[in-house]
Design a protein around this motif. Structure first.
Motif, mmCIF file in Angstrom:
data_model
loop_
_atom_site.group_PDB
_atom_site.id
_atom_site.type_symbol
_atom_site.label_atom_id
_atom_site.label_comp_id
_atom_site.label_asym_id
_atom_site.label_seq_id
_atom_site.Cartn_x
_atom_site.Cartn_y
_atom_site.Cartn_z
ATOM 1 N N ARG A 33 0.669 -1.037 0.019
ATOM 2 C CA ARG A 33 0.032 -0.366 0.521
ATOM 3 C C ARG A 33 0.751 0.898 -0.022
ATOM 4 N NH1 ARG A 33 -2.862 -4.135 0.540
ATOM 5 N NH2 ARG A 33 -4.762 -4.770 2.014
ATOM 6 N N MET A 34 1.669 0.806 -0.522
ATOM 7 C CA MET A 34 2.430 2.735 -0.853
ATOM 8 C C MET A 34 2.229 3.183 -1.379
ATOM 9 S SD MET A 34 6.134 0.298 -0.774
ATOM 10 C CE MET A 34 7.106 -0.146 -0.098
ATOM 11 N N LYS A 35 1.788 4.472 -1.720
ATOM 12 C CA LYS A 35 0.909 5.630 -2.261
ATOM 13 C C LYS A 35 2.427 5.755 -3.700
ATOM 14 C CE LYS A 35 -2.429 4.836 -0.119
ATOM 15 N NZ LYS A 35 -3.146 3.186 -0.734
ATOM 16 N N TYR A 36 1.460 5.961 -5.048
ATOM 17 C CA TYR A 36 2.427 7.511 -5.719
ATOM 18 C C TYR A 36 1.564 7.708 -6.842
ATOM 19 C CZ TYR A 36 2.398 2.506 -8.739
ATOM 20 O OH TYR A 36 2.852 1.665 -9.294
ATOM 21 N N TRP B 112 -4.481 0.646 -4.961
ATOM 22 C CA TRP B 112 -3.890 0.389 -3.273
ATOM 23 C C TRP B 112 -2.493 0.784 -3.777
ATOM 24 C CZ3 TRP B 112 -2.738 -5.724 -2.739
ATOM 25 C CH2 TRP B 112 -4.229 -6.511 -2.041
ATOM 26 N N VAL B 113 -2.372 1.595 -4.696
ATOM 27 C CA VAL B 113 -1.287 2.656 -4.513
ATOM 28 C C VAL B 113 -2.063 3.951 -4.592
ATOM 29 C CG1 VAL B 113 0.238 1.121 -5.462
ATOM 30 C CG2 VAL B 113 -0.960 2.596 -6.787
ATOM 31 N N HIS B 114 -3.083 4.339 -4.925
ATOM 32 C CA HIS B 114 -3.297 5.686 -5.234
ATOM 33 C C HIS B 114 -4.080 6.295 -4.247
ATOM 34 C CE1 HIS B 114 -1.596 5.321 -9.059
ATOM 35 N NE2 HIS B 114 -1.577 4.571 -9.423
ATOM 36 N N THR B 115 -4.968 7.063 -4.262
ATOM 37 C CA THR B 115 -5.374 8.148 -3.684
ATOM 38 C C THR B 115 -6.973 9.420 -3.570
ATOM 39 O OG1 THR B 115 -3.968 9.580 -2.373
ATOM 40 C CG2 THR B 115 -4.343 8.348 -0.648
#
Ligand SMILES: Cc1cc2nc3c(=O)[nH]c(=O)nc-3n(C[C@H](O)[C@H](O)[C@H](O)COP(=O)(O)OP(=O)(O)OC[C@H]3O[C@@H](n4cnc5c(N)ncnc54)[C@H](O)[C@@H]3O)c2cc1C
Ligand code: SF4
Ligand code: SF4
Ligand code: SF4
Ligand code: FES
Lengths: 166, 673
Positions: A33-36, B112-115
Motif C-alpha cells: 500500500r505504498m502511494k505514488y 492500492w497505490v493511489h488515493t
C-alpha cells in the motif's frame, strides 16, 4: 519550453516492466500500500530485452508525455543478460529522441528488483515530477531545425568520427 | 496497424475485491464506461461483481461465454501473478481457450497505490482499455508439455540438504547430493549440544549422514561443486566438478593409517574454526561421510616439494593416486533444491571487540569446537593458553546483527545459542557468566522455558550493547582481565565488567558466494544475499524460477528444526512435481518465419540460451522451442520483423499501447489547441 497550461499538468506516462522483477516491484508497492502518482500505465513484457524501440515511439506518437522502461538489475535478468541489451537500446533510443526533437528526459530507465516496491514508488513519483516540469510533449516547437544543431547532437560522443569527411 | 477482419466478442469483468478496489475506484462507473466506450474494440458485455475470483464470480464469466458466445475475456481485478491461473481455468471450464483471457491489475497497480479517487477511476478505464485492445490479438495457445526427469539435484549437504535428499530418496526417486566440503554434515556437525533440549548434535545427525551415504537412491558427490546449469524445470542439465581426492575411493577402507602417518600438520580453518589442526591428508571429523580422506594439495608436502608420499607408503590397500584428475560429470535432473547454508559474520570487522588482537576473545564457532568433547580441547572450556579455566565469562549477543553498520536483520538463533553457551560454561567450569544482550529473543517451542532455566541457574543478564572489549585496565580488580564496557540500559549505569574470556555471538550471514550461486541457478537474492522465496508468507520454499527450491539458512537465518522442516517441505514439493510426470509450460516462445528471415544472423547472438540455430544451407535462422525461454529479445532485435513472440506479439503490445492512450487523445488535442 513554451506556455504551460493553467491547471497542474498531469502527464501520461507509459511504463514497460519485465515479468520477473520490475512488474513484481510494482506488485510489491501495491501489496505494501505504498502511494505514488497515478500517471503511469504499465505494460508487462516478459523481459526488458523484449522492448522493441517501436513500442517507445508508438507511445510517444499516441500521446504519451513520457515513457518508463524498467527491468531487473543488471546481472539479475531472469534470462541471464538480456537487460544489458535493453540498456544498449535505451541509450540508442535516447539519441534518436534527441534527433526527433523530444527531450531525452522523457525516457527513463529504472532497474527494480522484486523487493524494491518502495523504490519503485519513489522513482515513479520523481519521474512524474520531472515530466511535469518538462510540460506536455510538444513535438513541433521542440524540433531543432538548424542542420548544425542536428549534426552536433548526432555527433555527440562521436566527435572523432564526425571529423572524417563524408 | 492492421485491424482484424472479424470482430471479437469481448466480455469485461470489473472486480470490487470487497472494498479493496471499490473503496478507491468507482467500479460501476468503470464498468458502464467500458460497455459504452469500448464497443468499437468488440466489448459486448461489461459487468462488475463483489469478488470475481469467487466461484460465483467465475460462473458469471462462464455463463456469458456460453450464452453470449464470448471469444475474449478481460478481468480487471488483482495482479496476474495472483489470479491469472484462476481466470484462465474458468475460461477453459466454459470451453474458451485459456490464453484468450487477459487480467488487468486495477488493485496492485491502481486502488492500492493511489488515493485520488477520480484519477484512480480514470486510470482504471485506461488500463482496462489497454487490456481490451490487447486481448483482441491474443491467440488460442496450448501449453507445452515437457516430461519431468525423476532425479533431483540437492546442493549443500548440511542438515537441510540431508533431510531433503533423504525424503526424496526414501520415496523412491534418485537424488544427487552435492557438497563442497569433503564430508556432508554442515555446521551442525561442528556442535556439541543443540538448544533447547541440549541433545548431542552428533547423536542425532550422524545416523542421518550415514543413511544419506548408504542410500541406494542417493549419489553422494562430496568435495564437489556445480559449475554450470542449463535447461528448465523438468529437464535441467548440471555440470558438476568432482575435485580429485587423490585416492581411489573404491579401494579405500577409511582405516586412517594415512592421516596418522602423514607428517604435515595444517590449521583447520573450516571444521575446527581455526582452533585445531588436521593433516594434509584428512577427514574433517571422525564420523565424516563418506569415510574417505582427501589430500589437500595446497598443503601436501609431495605437491609442494615432490617428496614424502608417506600416505602411499603406509596405505594397506594401495589406493593413493597422486595423479588423479578432477572429474567433470553432467547429470540430468528435473528439479533442484539449494541448501548451501550460512557463513559466520567476520568478528574482526568490529575492531573494538578485539577479536584476533585479544587472545581470549573467542567466536561462537570457536566455542562450539572447544565445548565439543571430540574437539581440539577435548571438551574443556579453557583460555587460549589451552589449560587455564576461566572464572568469569562474558557472552556478547548480536555481534554484527541488528546493527546498521553491519547487518540490520536479527540472526534469530544467537540468543538461544548464547543461552546454550552460558549453560555449558557453567556446567563445565562453574564460572560466573554474564550475557550482554539488546533484547532476548526466544520465540520458538521450548525456547522461553530454556531462558527461564538459565535465569534460575544464576546466569547474569545485562541489557545493553557492548561498546568495547579491552585489556586496558584501570582498577586492580581488572588486572590481567578483559574489560567489557557497556551501558546497562535498565539502570542507566556505565559498567566495566572484568572477565577472563569473552565469547562473541556472531550473526549468520549469507554464504560469501551466494550471489554467484543465485546467478548460476538463475534466481534472485536480496540485497543482503539471502535467496528470495516465491512468496514471503505463502511460499517460502519455491523460488521465482520453476523447479528450483530453497531450504535451510540459504533462505535466511533459522534454527535446526526450521531448517529440517524446510528441507522436508522442499522435498515434498519436488515429489509432487515428479508424480505429475510431465509439466505444462507457458507456451511463450519465439518463432522465426523463414520466408521473412534475411539470414542476417543478428538474432543468433542475442539469445543467451543458444536457442537459435542457423541453417547454412538455406541461410535462415530457426528457434529451437525446447531451448527458447521466451524472453523476446530476438523478437525485438530482428531488423526484418521475421520473429514473432507468442503471447507477447508486436500486435498485442502495440495494440495495448493504443488502448492505454485511448482516453487521452481528445485531451491532448485540447491542450494543443
Ligand atoms: C554457533 C552456533 C550454534 C548453533 N547452535 C544451534 C543449536 O544448538 N540448535 C539449533 O537449532 N540451531 C543452532 N544453530 C543454527 C544452525 O547452525 C543452523 O540452523 C543450521 O546449520 C542450518 O543448516 P543448513 O543445512 O541450512 O546450513 P549449513 O549447516 O550451513 O550447511 C550447508 C552445507 O552446504 C555446503 N555448501 C555451501 N556452499 C556450497 C556450494 N556452493 N556447493 C555445494 N555445497 C555447498 C556447506 O559446505 C554445508 O555443508 C547454531 C548456529 C551457530 C552460529
Ligand atoms: S590408509 Fe589407504 S585405505 Fe586407509 S584411509 Fe588412507 S587411503 Fe584409505
Ligand atoms: S535477425 Fe531476423 S532476419 Fe536476421 S537471422 Fe534472425 S530471424 Fe533472420
Ligand atoms: S525469445 Fe529469442 S532470445 Fe529469447 S530465449 Fe527465445 S530464442 Fe532466445
Ligand atoms: S527478466 Fe527482468 S530484465 Fe530480463
Amino acid at each position: 519550453m513554451t506556455d504551460k497550461p493553467e491547471t497542474k499538468f498531469e502527464p501520461v506516462i507509459i511504463g514497460f516492466t519485465c515479468n520477473w522483477c520490475s512488474y513484481r516491484a510494482a506488485d510489491m508497492a501495491g501489496t505494501a500500500r505504498m502511494k505514488y502518482a497515478p500517471n503511469v500505465r504499465l505494460t508487462r513484457l516478459m523481459c526488458s530485452g523484449r522492448l522493441d524501440p517501436t513500442f517507445v515511439f508508438k507511445a510517444f506518437a499516441g500521446g504519451a508525455d513520457a515513457v518508463l522502461v524498467s527491468g531487473c538489475h543488471p546481472g539479475d535478468c531472469h534470462y541471464i543478460n538480456q537487460n544489458y541489451k535493453a540498456m544498449r537500446r535505451f541509450h540508442l533510443m535516447k539519441r534518436v529522441l534527441v534527433q526527433m526533437g523530444i527531450e531525452p528526459g522523457r525516457l527513463k530507465l529504472l532497474w527494480a528488483s522484486a523487493a524494491e516496491g518502495a523504490m519503485f514508488a519513489r522513482e515513479v513519483n520523481s519521474f512524474v515530477e520531472e515530466v511535469r516540469a518538462l510540460g506536455p510533449l510538444n513535438w513541433n516547437s521542440n524540433h531543432v531545425h538548424t542542420a548544425d544543431h542536428v549534426m552536433s547532437v548526432v555527433a555527440e560522443g562521436h566527435e572523432h568520427e564526425a571529423e572524417v569527411a563524408a | 496497424m492492421d485491424k482484424k477482419d472479424e470482430k471479437e466478442k469481448i466480455g469485461v469483468y470489473v472486480c470490487h475485491c470487497g472494498t479493496n478496489i471499490a473503496g478507491v475506484i468507482n467500479v460501476e462507473e468503470v464498468s458502464t464506461w467500458a460497455a459504452e466506450n469500448l464497443k468499437d474494440q468488440g466489448v459486448v458485455i461489461s459487468r462488475e461483481y463483489k469478488f470475481m475470483c469467487s466461484s460465483l464470480g467465475q460462473e458469471l464469466i462462464q455463463k456469458d461465454i456460453k450464452e453470449l458466445g464470448l471469444t475474449r475475456v478481460v478481468v480487471a481485478a488483482c495482479s496476474p501473478h495472483l489470479h491469472e491461473k484462476t481466470f484462465r481455468n474458468a475460461c477453459k471450464g466454459a470451453g474458451l481457450n485459456p490464453y484468450l483471457c487477459e487480467l488487468v491489475s486495477i488493485r496492485e497497480q491502481d486502488s492500492w497505490v493511489h488515493t485520488d479517487k477520480v484519477a484512480a477511476t480514470e486510470k482504471a478505464k485506461a488500463i482496462i482499455s489497454g487490456g481490451v485492445s490487447r486481448v483482441v490479438y491474443h491467440e488460442a495457445l496450448e501449453p507445452l508439455h515437457v516430461p519431468i526427469h525423476p532425479a533431483t539435484l540437492v546442493v549443500g549437504g548440511g542438515i537441510a540438504g540431508i533431510q531433503a535428499a533423504l525424503e526424496i530418496a526414501d520415496a523412491g526417486f534418485p537424488v544427487y547430493l552435492v557438497e563442497r566440503e569433503p564430508s556432508i554434515g554442515g555446521h551442525m556437525a561442528q556442535f556439541d549440544k543443540t538448544f533447547p533440549t541440549l541433545d548431542c548434535s552428533a547423536c542425532i545427525l550422524t545416523p542421518k549422514m550415514v543413511d544419506a551415504g548408504n542410500h541406494p537412491n542417493i549419489t553422494l558427490l562430496t568435495y564437489s561443486e556445480v559449475e554450470k546449469v542449463d535447461g528448465y524445470v523438468g529437464s535441467f542439465v548440471a555440470t558438476i566438478r568432482k575435485r580429485a581426492r587423490s585416492l581411489r575411493e573404491a579401494d579405500c577402507t577409511g582405516c586412517g593409517i594415512c592421516w596418522e602417518k602423514c607428517p604435515k600438520k595444517v590449521v583447520d580453518d573450516v571444521f575446527e574454526a581455526g582452533m585445531g589442526n588436521r593433516k594434509a591428508i584428512y577427514v574433517p571429523f571422525p564420523q565424516a561421510v563418506p569415510k574417505y580422506p582427501v589430500i589437500d594439495r595446497v598443503n601436501c608436502t609431495y605437491y609442494i616439494k615432490g617428496t614424502c608420499k608417506a600416505c602411499e607408503k603406509f596405505c594397506p590397500t594401495n589406493c593413493i593416486d597422486f595423479a588423479q584428475q578432477d572429474e567433470i560429470l553432467t547429470v540430468e535432473v528435473g528439479n533442484v533444491i539449494l541448501a548451501t547454508g550460512w557463513d559466520l559474520f567476520d568478528t574482526r570487522r568490529i575492531t573494538q571487540y578485539g577479536y584476533g588482537r585479544l587472545p581470549n576473545v573467542f567466536t561462537s564457532l570457536e566455542f562450539e569446537r572447544m565445548s565439543n568433547s571430540a574437539g581440539p580441547t577435548g571438551g574443556n572450556v579453557v583460555l587460549r593458553d589451552g589449560k587455564t579455566e576461566p572464572k568469569v565469562v562474558g557472552i556478547v549477543h548480536c555481534v554484527g546483527s541488528r546493527d546498521k553498520n553491519y547487518n540490520e536483520y536479527c540472526s534469530s538463533i544467537c540468543c538461544m545459542q548464547s543461552l546454550k553457551f552460558a549453560h555449558l560454561v557453567k556446567e563445565k567450569t562453574g564460572a560466573e557468566v554474564y550475557n550482554f544482550y539488546i533484547d532476548i529473543r526466544t520465540p520458538a517451542k521450548g525456547y522461553e522455558e530454556f531462558y527461564h532455566r538459565l535465569l534460575e541457574e544464576g546466569t547474569h543478564f545485562i541489557r545493553g550493547k557492548v561498546a568495547e572489549i579491552s585489556d586496558a585496565t584501570r582498577l586492580p580488580s581488572e588486572e590481567g582481565k578483559l574489560v567489557i564496557q557497556v551501558e546497562d540500559t535498565l539502570t542507566g549505569n556505565q559498567l566495566r565488567v572484568p572477565v577472563d574470556m569473552a565469547i562473541l555471538s556472531a550473526g549468520l550471514e549469507p554464504r560469501h558466494d551466494s550471489k554467484a550461486l543465485a546467478k548460476l541457478f538463475g534466481i534472485s537474492c536480496s540485497a543482503d544475499g539471502w535467496l528470495i522465496e516465491r512468496h514471503p508468507k505463502l511460499d517460502p520454499i519455491a523460488t521465482m524460477t520453476d523447479g528450483i527450491y530453497i531450504a535451510g539458512c540459504v533462505q535466511g537465518p533459522k534454527d535446526i528444526p526450521a531448517s529440517v522442516a524446510q528441507g522436508a517441505a522442499a522435498a515434498a514439493r519436488v515429489m509432487g512435481k515428479i508424480q505429475q510426470k510431465e509439466i505444462a509450460l507457458e507456451p511463450v516462445r519465439a518463432t522465426i518465419h523463414e520466408e521473412q528471415c534475411s539470414g542476417c544472423r543478428i538474432c543468433n547472438n542475442l539469445c543467451p540460451f543458444n536457442a537459435i540455430l542457423f541453417h547454412e544451407d538455406r541461410m535462415v535462422s530457426e528457434v529451437n522451442p525446447a531451448l527458447c525461454q521466451g524472453c523476446g529479445t530476438c523478437v525485438a532485435g530482428c531488423p526484418a520483423g521475421a520473429i514473432t513472440g507468442t503471447g507477447f506479439s508486436n500486435e498485442q503490445i502495440l495494440s495495448q499501447i493504443n488502448g492505454l492512450l485511448l482516453l487521452n487523445v481528445p485531451k491532448k488535442q485540447a491542450v494543443a489547441a
